[in-house]
Design a protein around this motif. Structure first.
Motif, PDB file in Angstrom:
ATOM      1  N   ARG A 336     -67.198 -45.510 -35.547  1.00 12.26           N
ATOM      2  CA  ARG A 336     -65.830 -45.774 -35.088  1.00 12.26           C
ATOM      3  C   ARG A 336     -64.978 -46.432 -36.170  1.00 12.26           C
ATOM      4  O   ARG A 336     -63.772 -46.213 -36.214  1.00 12.26           O
ATOM      5  CB  ARG A 336     -65.869 -46.668 -33.853  1.00 12.26           C
ATOM      6  N   ASN A 337     -65.612 -47.216 -37.038  1.00 11.07           N
ATOM      7  CA  ASN A 337     -64.814 -47.860 -38.076  1.00 11.07           C
ATOM      8  C   ASN A 337     -64.518 -46.943 -39.258  1.00 11.07           C
ATOM      9  O   ASN A 337     -63.667 -47.239 -40.083  1.00 11.07           O
ATOM     10  CB  ASN A 337     -65.527 -49.122 -38.578  1.00 11.07           C
ATOM     11  N   ILE A 338     -65.196 -45.804 -39.347  1.00  8.39           N
ATOM     12  CA  ILE A 338     -64.946 -44.841 -40.420  1.00  8.39           C
ATOM     13  C   ILE A 338     -64.017 -43.746 -39.932  1.00  8.39           C
ATOM     14  O   ILE A 338     -63.047 -43.362 -40.600  1.00  8.39           O
ATOM     15  CB  ILE A 338     -66.261 -44.232 -40.941  1.00  8.39           C
ATOM     16  N   THR A 339     -64.294 -43.209 -38.736  1.00  7.98           N
ATOM     17  CA  THR A 339     -63.457 -42.167 -38.133  1.00  7.98           C
ATOM     18  C   THR A 339     -62.860 -42.734 -36.858  1.00  7.98           C
ATOM     19  O   THR A 339     -63.521 -42.808 -35.810  1.00  7.98           O
ATOM     20  CB  THR A 339     -64.293 -40.911 -37.820  1.00  7.98           C
ATOM     21  N   PRO A 340     -61.584 -43.163 -36.891  1.00  7.17           N
ATOM     22  CA  PRO A 340     -60.984 -43.807 -35.710  1.00  7.17           C
ATOM     23  C   PRO A 340     -60.653 -42.845 -34.573  1.00  7.17           C
ATOM     24  O   PRO A 340     -60.300 -43.294 -33.481  1.00  7.17           O
ATOM     25  CB  PRO A 340     -59.710 -44.440 -36.279  1.00  7.17           C
ATOM     26  N   ASN A 341     -60.760 -41.539 -34.800  1.00  9.22           N
ATOM     27  CA  ASN A 341     -60.440 -40.557 -33.761  1.00  9.22           C
ATOM     28  C   ASN A 341     -61.508 -40.620 -32.666  1.00  9.22           C
ATOM     29  O   ASN A 341     -62.667 -40.256 -32.891  1.00  9.22           O
ATOM     30  CB  ASN A 341     -60.374 -39.152 -34.372  1.00  9.22           C
ATOM     31  N   ARG A 342     -61.103 -41.063 -31.471  1.00 12.42           N
ATOM     32  CA  ARG A 342     -62.062 -41.273 -30.384  1.00 12.42           C
ATOM     33  C   ARG A 342     -62.692 -39.960 -29.921  1.00 12.42           C
ATOM     34  O   ARG A 342     -63.885 -39.914 -29.606  1.00 12.42           O
ATOM     35  CB  ARG A 342     -61.365 -41.964 -29.213  1.00 12.42           C
ATOM     36  N   ARG A 406     -64.929 -52.682 -48.623  1.00  9.97           N
ATOM     37  CA  ARG A 406     -64.136 -51.464 -48.478  1.00  9.97           C
ATOM     38  C   ARG A 406     -62.659 -51.767 -48.666  1.00  9.97           C
ATOM     39  O   ARG A 406     -61.931 -50.993 -49.297  1.00  9.97           O
ATOM     40  CB  ARG A 406     -64.391 -50.846 -47.093  1.00  9.97           C
ATOM     41  N   GLU A 407     -62.181 -52.888 -48.119  1.00  9.26           N
ATOM     42  CA  GLU A 407     -60.775 -53.256 -48.280  1.00  9.26           C
ATOM     43  C   GLU A 407     -60.449 -53.548 -49.747  1.00  9.26           C
ATOM     44  O   GLU A 407     -59.345 -53.251 -50.233  1.00  9.26           O
ATOM     45  CB  GLU A 407     -60.453 -54.480 -47.419  1.00  9.26           C
ATOM     46  N   GLY A 408     -61.396 -54.127 -50.467  1.00 11.92           N
ATOM     47  CA  GLY A 408     -61.165 -54.390 -51.880  1.00 11.92           C
ATOM     48  C   GLY A 408     -60.968 -53.127 -52.678  1.00 11.92           C
ATOM     49  O   GLY A 408     -60.085 -53.057 -53.552  1.00 11.92           O
ATOM     50  N   VAL A 409     -61.795 -52.099 -52.390  1.00 12.30           N
ATOM     51  CA  VAL A 409     -61.645 -50.814 -53.092  1.00 12.30           C
ATOM     52  C   VAL A 409     -60.341 -50.141 -52.684  1.00 12.30           C
ATOM     53  O   VAL A 409     -59.633 -49.547 -53.513  1.00 12.30           O
ATOM     54  CB  VAL A 409     -62.849 -49.903 -52.797  1.00 12.30           C
ATOM     55  N   LYS A 410     -59.980 -50.264 -51.398  1.00 16.09           N
ATOM     56  CA  LYS A 410     -58.747 -49.634 -50.923  1.00 16.09           C
ATOM     57  C   LYS A 410     -57.514 -50.309 -51.512  1.00 16.09           C
ATOM     58  O   LYS A 410     -56.472 -49.669 -51.739  1.00 16.09           O
ATOM     59  CB  LYS A 410     -58.707 -49.698 -49.394  1.00 16.09           C
ATOM     60  N   SER A 411     -57.599 -51.601 -51.806  1.00 15.46           N
ATOM     61  CA  SER A 411     -56.432 -52.345 -52.311  1.00 15.46           C
ATOM     62  C   SER A 411     -56.005 -51.916 -53.705  1.00 15.46           C
ATOM     63  O   SER A 411     -54.875 -52.159 -54.113  1.00 15.46           O
ATOM     64  CB  SER A 411     -56.734 -53.840 -52.291  1.00 15.46           C
ATOM     65  N   VAL A 412     -56.889 -51.303 -54.462  1.00 14.94           N
ATOM     66  CA  VAL A 412     -56.535 -50.851 -55.817  1.00 14.94           C
ATOM     67  C   VAL A 412     -55.983 -49.433 -55.798  1.00 14.94           C
ATOM     68  O   VAL A 412     -55.769 -48.829 -56.858  1.00 14.94           O
ATOM     69  CB  VAL A 412     -57.756 -50.936 -56.757  1.00 14.94           C
ATOM     70  N   GLY A 413     -55.732 -48.889 -54.598  1.00 13.24           N
ATOM     71  CA  GLY A 413     -55.137 -47.566 -54.474  1.00 13.24           C
ATOM     72  C   GLY A 413     -56.108 -46.419 -54.576  1.00 13.24           C
ATOM     73  O   GLY A 413     -55.700 -45.294 -54.895  1.00 13.24           O
ATOM     74  N   ALA A 414     -57.410 -46.649 -54.298  1.00 13.30           N
ATOM     75  CA  ALA A 414     -58.412 -45.587 -54.374  1.00 13.30           C
ATOM     76  C   ALA A 414     -58.208 -44.586 -53.243  1.00 13.30           C
ATOM     77  O   ALA A 414     -57.729 -44.919 -52.150  1.00 13.30           O
ATOM     78  CB  ALA A 414     -59.808 -46.187 -54.298  1.00 13.30           C
ATOM     79  N   ALA A 415     -58.601 -43.329 -53.516  1.00 10.43           N
ATOM     80  CA  ALA A 415     -58.521 -42.270 -52.509  1.00 10.43           C
ATOM     81  C   ALA A 415     -59.532 -42.542 -51.398  1.00 10.43           C
ATOM     82  O   ALA A 415     -60.514 -43.279 -51.592  1.00 10.43           O
ATOM     83  CB  ALA A 415     -58.797 -40.917 -53.164  1.00 10.43           C
ATOM     84  N   PRO A 416     -59.357 -41.941 -50.198  1.00  8.33           N
ATOM     85  CA  PRO A 416     -60.295 -42.184 -49.085  1.00  8.33           C
ATOM     86  C   PRO A 416     -61.745 -41.884 -49.439  1.00  8.33           C
ATOM     87  O   PRO A 416     -62.651 -42.627 -49.049  1.00  8.33           O
ATOM     88  CB  PRO A 416     -59.774 -41.262 -47.984  1.00  8.33           C
ATOM     89  N   ILE A 417     -61.976 -40.795 -50.201  1.00  5.17           N
ATOM     90  CA  ILE A 417     -63.351 -40.461 -50.581  1.00  5.17           C
ATOM     91  C   ILE A 417     -63.919 -41.530 -51.508  1.00  5.17           C
ATOM     92  O   ILE A 417     -65.083 -41.935 -51.391  1.00  5.17           O
ATOM     93  CB  ILE A 417     -63.407 -39.065 -51.246  1.00  5.17           C
ATOM     94  N   ALA A 418     -63.090 -42.022 -52.422  1.00  8.45           N
ATOM     95  CA  ALA A 418     -63.551 -43.079 -53.332  1.00  8.45           C
ATOM     96  C   ALA A 418     -63.833 -44.369 -52.575  1.00  8.45           C
ATOM     97  O   ALA A 418     -64.734 -45.133 -52.940  1.00  8.45           O
ATOM     98  CB  ALA A 418     -62.497 -43.312 -54.422  1.00  8.45           C
ATOM     99  N   VAL A 419     -63.049 -44.623 -51.534  1.00  7.49           N
ATOM    100  CA  VAL A 419     -63.300 -45.825 -50.726  1.00  7.49           C
ATOM    101  C   VAL A 419     -64.686 -45.751 -50.093  1.00  7.49           C
ATOM    102  O   VAL A 419     -65.441 -46.742 -50.086  1.00  7.49           O
ATOM    103  CB  VAL A 419     -62.202 -45.980 -49.650  1.00  7.49           C
ATOM    104  N   GLN A 420     -65.037 -44.576 -49.556  1.00  2.75           N
ATOM    105  CA  GLN A 420     -66.354 -44.418 -48.952  1.00  2.75           C
ATOM    106  C   GLN A 420     -67.453 -44.489 -50.014  1.00  2.75           C
ATOM    107  O   GLN A 420     -68.520 -45.072 -49.777  1.00  2.75           O
ATOM    108  CB  GLN A 420     -66.453 -43.082 -48.194  1.00  2.75           C
ATOM    109  N   ARG A 421     -67.158 -43.898 -51.173  1.00  2.00           N
ATOM    110  CA  ARG A 421     -68.177 -43.850 -52.238  1.00  2.00           C
ATOM    111  C   ARG A 421     -68.486 -45.233 -52.788  1.00  2.00           C
ATOM    112  O   ARG A 421     -69.659 -45.583 -52.988  1.00  2.00           O
ATOM    113  CB  ARG A 421     -67.669 -42.924 -53.361  1.00  2.00           C
ATOM    114  N   PHE A 422     -67.457 -46.046 -53.067  1.00  2.00           N
ATOM    115  CA  PHE A 422     -67.675 -47.324 -53.726  1.00  2.00           C
ATOM    116  C   PHE A 422     -67.622 -48.530 -52.776  1.00  2.00           C
ATOM    117  O   PHE A 422     -68.128 -49.596 -53.109  1.00  2.00           O
ATOM    118  CB  PHE A 422     -66.640 -47.520 -54.841  1.00  2.00           C
ATOM    119  N   GLY A 423     -67.024 -48.327 -51.590  1.00  2.00           N
ATOM    120  CA  GLY A 423     -66.906 -49.449 -50.673  1.00  2.00           C
ATOM    121  C   GLY A 423     -67.899 -49.419 -49.532  1.00  2.00           C
ATOM    122  O   GLY A 423     -68.160 -50.454 -48.902  1.00  2.00           O
ATOM    123  N   VAL A 424     -68.456 -48.236 -49.224  1.00  2.00           N
ATOM    124  CA  VAL A 424     -69.351 -48.101 -48.066  1.00  2.00           C
ATOM    125  C   VAL A 424     -70.776 -47.754 -48.488  1.00  2.00           C
ATOM    126  O   VAL A 424     -71.742 -48.417 -48.083  1.00  2.00           O
ATOM    127  CB  VAL A 424     -68.798 -47.049 -47.082  1.00  2.00           C
TER     128      VAL A 424
END
Length: 506
Positions: A336-342, A406-424
């Motif tokens: 749920r925290n990765i894909t918010p679509n119920r 994950r928020e740290g990686v997202k804060s530098v403007g990384a793409a969604p795939i990069a967020v999953q790759r380096f933050g998750v």
């Protein structure tokens, strides 16, 4: 000098007065413990009554259980002593005797004599006369109405005199204190310091001379007498002979079967033949011949068993590998925290529920019906079950990650795939690999079970051996191989998980 830190009796009394709840259990807690204990006792009594455990234990045939366990680690040699009405005897062995085609064990002593005997032999069958039919209707059987069995023959026997060698005395020695001797239509059994004499008529009746010892039983007068001789074996005495079951510890002919040229030779003789002996087969060396005889041992089928065991390991590995690959992308959709679509979450989760709600054994039955018996059905059953289970475990691991990374990686403007790759992934990848390794080890055991329903592997071989109800030593052999494989893969799995989790393997 160091003063003692243990409080005195006066200090303990003062503490108890100020804080009584620290030193005394409350009445409520004691009552709860008593109620739980009483409930467990009542439940155990109920189970004892509901499942009739006392009746089952009292009526269990522990002798059969002991024989069954003995069959795993020992084998029997079964000489049959046939006694004719005139007292002449002959000795034969079972068709697939572990002693080979011409058994002559040291523990069976025979005295033979050439005698002239008159025996009955079947004569040429003569057709019976056809009765005259008096009516087209008869209250007798249809064949009788048509002539009393037209074409039937009457068996006739003629007496023939011939000279032959017969056994006049046979002595079977189980051990120093147990033996059975047969001569002159008299069977003498000695065991545990007691002797039992039994007279046989060469046809149907056996009569003991004197009371039966505790190791001999006879249900009705004249019927067979069963001799229970402990771990060394047993025997049955009937009017027309004695059936011997002599038990020996070990697995007979484990390396070479009775058709091998190395059969019956000691380890030293086999080693000498392999190292410097003349070729037993002109087309190949003795070493190649010995290895071929071991692999294609007709009694133990080593090559087939090892192949099926390897097939089981491959089934477990391939099924778990494919399940891990498919569960990996699905777990991101189910978290749920990765894909918010119920809607997407619920669809994927229900799909994973469906896959793991059906047991692997049931999936194996389905795929055996669809693909036929073989490893493909086993791989498919493991794949379907583990996809659902691993998908659920992976998604729960994702839902428990630390969002700060994950928020740290997202804060530098990384793409969604990069967020999953380096933050998750750095947080969950060791957990994913650890769970996959555990399921690989577990599926090595499960593949054995599903193989019994036709999904291939050593499970099918194990089930075939158990169905004969006589090859329990083969069952023990395969069980030991399975245990060895499980132990090896358990050690490998623990070592890999420890390294992935950053700990040293113990």
């Amino acid at each position: 000098m160091i003063a003692s830190t243990k409080p005195s009796a006066l200090e303990m009394e003062a503490i108890a007065a100020r804080h009584p709840h620290l030193l005394q259990s409350s009445t409520k807690t004691r009552r709860r413990i008593f109620q739980v204990g009483l409930g467990l006792a009542v439940y155990m009594v109920f189970c004892w009554w509901f499942f009739s455990i006392g009746h089952v234990l009292a009526n269990a045939n522990w002798g059969i259980a002991g024989t069954y366990l003995a069959d795993w680690v020992s084998y029997e040699v079964r000489p049959e002593i046939e006694i004719a009405p005139d007292g002449a005897m002959s000795v034969s062995y079972q068709r697939n005797s572990p002693l080979g085609k011409s058994p002559n064990p040291e523990w069976v002593a025979l005295e033979k004599q050439t005698v002239t005997r008159t025996v009955e032999t079947p004569a040429a069958a003569a057709p019976s006369p056809k009765p005259k039919a008096s009516s087209s209707f008869n209250f007798m059987a249809p064949n009788a109405a048509l002539g009393g069995g037209q074409g039937a023959t009457t068996e006739q026997k003629t007496a023939a005199t011939r000279t032959e060698e017969v056994v006049t005395r046979a002595v079977v020695s189980f051990d120093r204190s147990t033996r059975i001797e047969a001569a002159d239509r008299l069977v003498k059994a000695t065991h545990a310091g007691e002797t039992l004499m039994m007279k046989v008529d060469g046809a149907e009746t056996v009569t003991p001379e004197g009371p039966l010892p505790h190791w001999a039983t006879q249900k009705r007068p004249g019927e067979k007498i069963t001799l229970s001789l402990g771990a060394t074996g047993w025997a049955e005495v009937e009017g027309e002979g004695v059936s011997i079951r002599n038990r020996f510890f070990g697995w007979a002919n484990f390396l070479f079967d009775t058709n091998s040229p190395f059969f019956g030779k000691s380890y030293g003789e086999v080693a000498s033949l392999i190292w410097s002996g003349d070729r037993l087969d002109p087309t190949r060396s003795n070493l190649a011949l010995a290895w071929d005889n071991i692999l294609f041992n007709a009694e133990w089928q080593h090559l087939d068993v090892w192949t099926k065991l390897l097939q089981t390991v491959v089934m477990a590995f391939v099924g778990t590998l494919f399940a891990s690959f498919v569960a990996f992308p699905l777990c991101f959709l189910a978290a749920r925290n990765i894909t918010p679509n119920r809607i997407t979450n619920q669809i994927v989760k229900r799909f994973l529920d469906f896959q793991r709600s059906v047991d692997m054994f049931i999936w194996a039955l389905f795929f055996t019906r669809a693909f036929g018996p073989g490893p493909l059905a086993g791989i498919s059953a493991i794949f379907f079950t583990d996809t659902g289970t691993l998908g659920k475990l992976y998604s729960e691991a994702l839902e428990n990650i630390d969002d700060k990374q994950r928020e740290g990686v997202k804060s530098v403007g990384a793409a969604p795939i990069a967020v999953q790759r380096f933050g998750v992934l750095p947080q969950v990848l060791p957990v994913f690999a650890s769970q996959a390794l555990y399921f690989w080890e577990s599926n090595t055991r499960s593949a054995t079970i599903i193989g019994a329903v036709g999904a291939g592997g050593i499970g099918l071989k194990l089930w075939e051996a158990m169905r004969t109800n006589s090859d329990w030593e083969n069952v023990a052999y395969m069980v030991l191989l399975i245990l060895m494989v499980v132990f090896v893969f358990d050690s490998i799995s623990n070592m890999c998980r420890s390294r992935l989790m950053g700990r040293k393997a113990h």
